[in-house]
Write a protein that holds these residues in place. Structure first.
Motif, PDB file in Angstrom:
ATOM      1  N   LEU A  14       0.820  -1.212   0.000  1.00 22.20           N
ATOM      2  CA  LEU A  14       0.000   0.000   0.000  1.00 22.20           C
ATOM      3  C   LEU A  14       0.851   1.258   0.000  1.00 22.20           C
ATOM      4  CD1 LEU A  14      -2.873  -0.718   2.565  1.00 22.20           C
ATOM      5  CD2 LEU A  14      -2.918  -0.928   0.090  1.00 22.20           C
ATOM      6  N   GLN A  15       2.159   1.106   0.090  1.00 18.78           N
ATOM      7  CA  GLN A  15       3.030   2.277   0.189  1.00 18.78           C
ATOM      8  C   GLN A  15       2.816   3.198  -1.007  1.00 18.78           C
ATOM      9  OE1 GLN A  15       7.276   1.629   0.159  1.00 18.78           O
ATOM     10  NE2 GLN A  15       7.598   3.417   1.426  1.00 18.78           N
ATOM     11  N   THR A  17       0.059   4.490  -1.952  1.00 17.35           N
ATOM     12  CA  THR A  17      -1.308   4.442  -2.473  1.00 17.35           C
ATOM     13  C   THR A  17      -2.285   4.837  -1.371  1.00 17.35           C
ATOM     14  OG1 THR A  17      -1.678   2.130  -1.873  1.00 17.35           O
ATOM     15  CG2 THR A  17      -0.703   2.534  -4.035  1.00 17.35           C
ATOM     16  N   ALA A  18      -3.471   5.141  -1.735  1.00 13.49           N
ATOM     17  CA  ALA A  18      -4.549   5.474  -0.793  1.00 13.49           C
ATOM     18  C   ALA A  18      -4.134   6.585   0.174  1.00 13.49           C
ATOM     19  CB  ALA A  18      -4.990   4.219  -0.029  1.00 13.49           C
ATOM     20  N   ASP A  21       1.492   7.911   2.352  1.00 10.14           N
ATOM     21  CA  ASP A  21       2.854   8.278   1.981  1.00 10.14           C
ATOM     22  C   ASP A  21       3.739   8.410   3.223  1.00 10.14           C
ATOM     23  OD1 ASP A  21       1.548  10.457   2.950  1.00 10.14           O
ATOM     24  OD2 ASP A  21       2.195  11.834   1.382  1.00 10.14           O
ATOM     25  N   SER A  86      -9.697   6.594   2.460  1.00 11.44           N
ATOM     26  CA  SER A  86      -9.297   5.962   1.205  1.00 11.44           C
ATOM     27  C   SER A  86      -8.639   4.591   1.412  1.00 11.44           C
ATOM     28  CB  SER A  86      -8.346   6.880   0.435  1.00 11.44           C
ATOM     29  OG  SER A  86      -7.182   7.122   1.194  1.00 11.44           O
TER      30      SER A  86
END
Length: 154
Positions: A14-15, A17-18, A21, A86
């Motif tokens: 998931l780094q 994304t959504a 950060d 998100s």
């Protein structure tokens, strides 16, 4: 002190994304969630699937101490999604209740460890002998190694 935790497991990274950060994000003023971390990134593994660790605030856990870890999964997830909307649905979730998670009063003098018996060396150690965080754990480990080496006369 007690806390509730969630482990959210994802099949992919998931780094980045959504809106994720960051590696660790603290929510000091949130009434329910204390922090969220991407555990695999914290350990230096950016290629593996993601494990998000979610930890509750101490006061929130104390107020819900009578509840099981399973009863706390939905309220924690619901609140997490309200602050990170998100966030995609995880592949799996593990809930954990730490009845005793942090030292509120360390051992007097904060020696790092206490030698209970010299031969063979028996040492009591951990962050309760320093201060309750990762630095305290590392300080205790260092002191413990020194204490055992001294007891063994190495």
């Amino acid at each position: 002190n007690s806390i509730f935790c969630l482990g959210l497991f994802y099949d992919t990274s998931l780094q980045g994304t959504a809106g994720l950060d960051w590696t660790v994000k603290y929510f000091p003023k949130d009434p329910i969630i204390r922090f969220v971390s991407m555990d695999n990134i914290k350990r230096g593994d950016s290629k593996s699937s993601t494990c998000l660790t979610v930890q509750s605030q101490l006061a929130y856990a104390q107020a819900n101490l009578h509840k099981t870890k399973h009863e706390m999964t939905d309220p924690l997830m619901s609140h997490l999604l309200s602050i990170l909307p998100s966030l995609p649905p995880p592949s799996s979730i593990i809930s954990h209740k730490w009845r005793y998670s942090q030292t509120s009063t360390p051992y007097p003098g904060e020696p790092g460890c206490v030698l209970l018996h010299p031969d063979p060396p028996l040492v009591a150690a951990g962050d309760s002998f320093t201060h309750s965080n990762m630095d305290g754990c590392l300080a205790s480990a260092t002191t413990t190694v020194d204490s055992i080496l001294m007891a063994l006369k190495l």
